[in-house]
Design a protein around this motif. Structure first.
Motif: not given
Length: 230
Positions: A43-66
């Motif tokens: 489960r740690l593997f799956e949680v890490l992968k999903q948390a990392s994907l969400r962080r990438i999307v969250d940051l990149a989406d904000a960077a895109h707007e900036m």
């Protein structure tokens, strides 16, 4: 020579890549049948992968707007964080492969615990992975990644690129100064937007590798990881 992409084209490309990332997100992971050391590892593997994907999307989406608003300092600072996230994910994949080949679930557990629960702001048993170590690892395969990261770091600090160079336009020899968000009218693609597209392409590749590796990881864990109740 191919034509240099415009800022508008790069913004469109980044949005398309982000849409692909968003399609890989899940809202929920169901309960495991039994909570054991083995199921926690999986489960740690799956949680890490999903948390990392969400962080990438969250940051990149904000960077895109900036970048769309031509606000270079917040855009590059956010893009720098995307580099760090992808770098860490690359490092984790690399170490997961090494430990799996050695049938070493204990080292994998320690690695994932550091990745998921690590922190440095207090006395804490799980220490986070060093960002620069991860960036240097990814740079060995994707050469130029470290130099792009160092460039972006300059915008995160109040120095030439992160201050005067972004907000000030000097005119003539009488020190007449004009201020604004981008008074020199820099092209975003040359000063950070191209880097955002680049790291998202790398991030997609690293995520694909993790997905392809997953069955081998599961097989190793089911064979060698202890299955003790927690």
């Amino acid at each position: 020579m191919p034509e240099k992409p415009t800022d508008e084209q790069l913004l469109k490309e980044v949005r398309e890549i982000l849409n692909e990332f968003e399609g890989k997100l899940v809202e929920h992971l169901g309960p495991v049948e039994q909570t054991t050391t083995r199921t926690r590892l999986l489960r740690l593997f799956e949680v890490l992968k999903q948390a990392s994907l969400r962080r990438i999307v969250d940051l990149a989406d904000a960077a895109h707007e900036m970048f769309r608003q031509k606000r270079l300092v917040p855009a590059c600072t956010l893009t720098r964080s995307v580099f760090e996230t992808v770098g860490i994910l690359y490092y984790i994949h690399k170490k997961l492969v090494e430990h799996t080949e050695k049938s070493d679930p204990e080292s994998i557990h320690n690695l994932l615990m550091s990745a998921v629960f690590g922190r440095k702001d207090t006395d804490w048993p799980e220490k986070s992975i060093q960002v620069l170590t991860a960036i240097d690892h990814i740079d060995k395969e994707f050469q130029g990644c470290r130099s792009e990261y160092d460039h972006l770091c300059e915008y995160a600090h109040p120095n030439l690129k992160g201050g005067y160079g972004t907000y000030v336009r000097l005119e003539g020899d009488k020190l007449e100064s004009h201020f604004g968000m981008n008074p020199l009218e820099f092209e975003m693609g040359l000063f950070g937007l191209g880097s955002l597209r680049l790291i998202l392409v790398m991030g997609a590749e690293v995520n694909n590798r993790l997905c392809a590796f997953h069955p081998k990881f599961v097989a190793m864990a089911e064979k060698y990881a202890p299955n003790l109740p927690l």
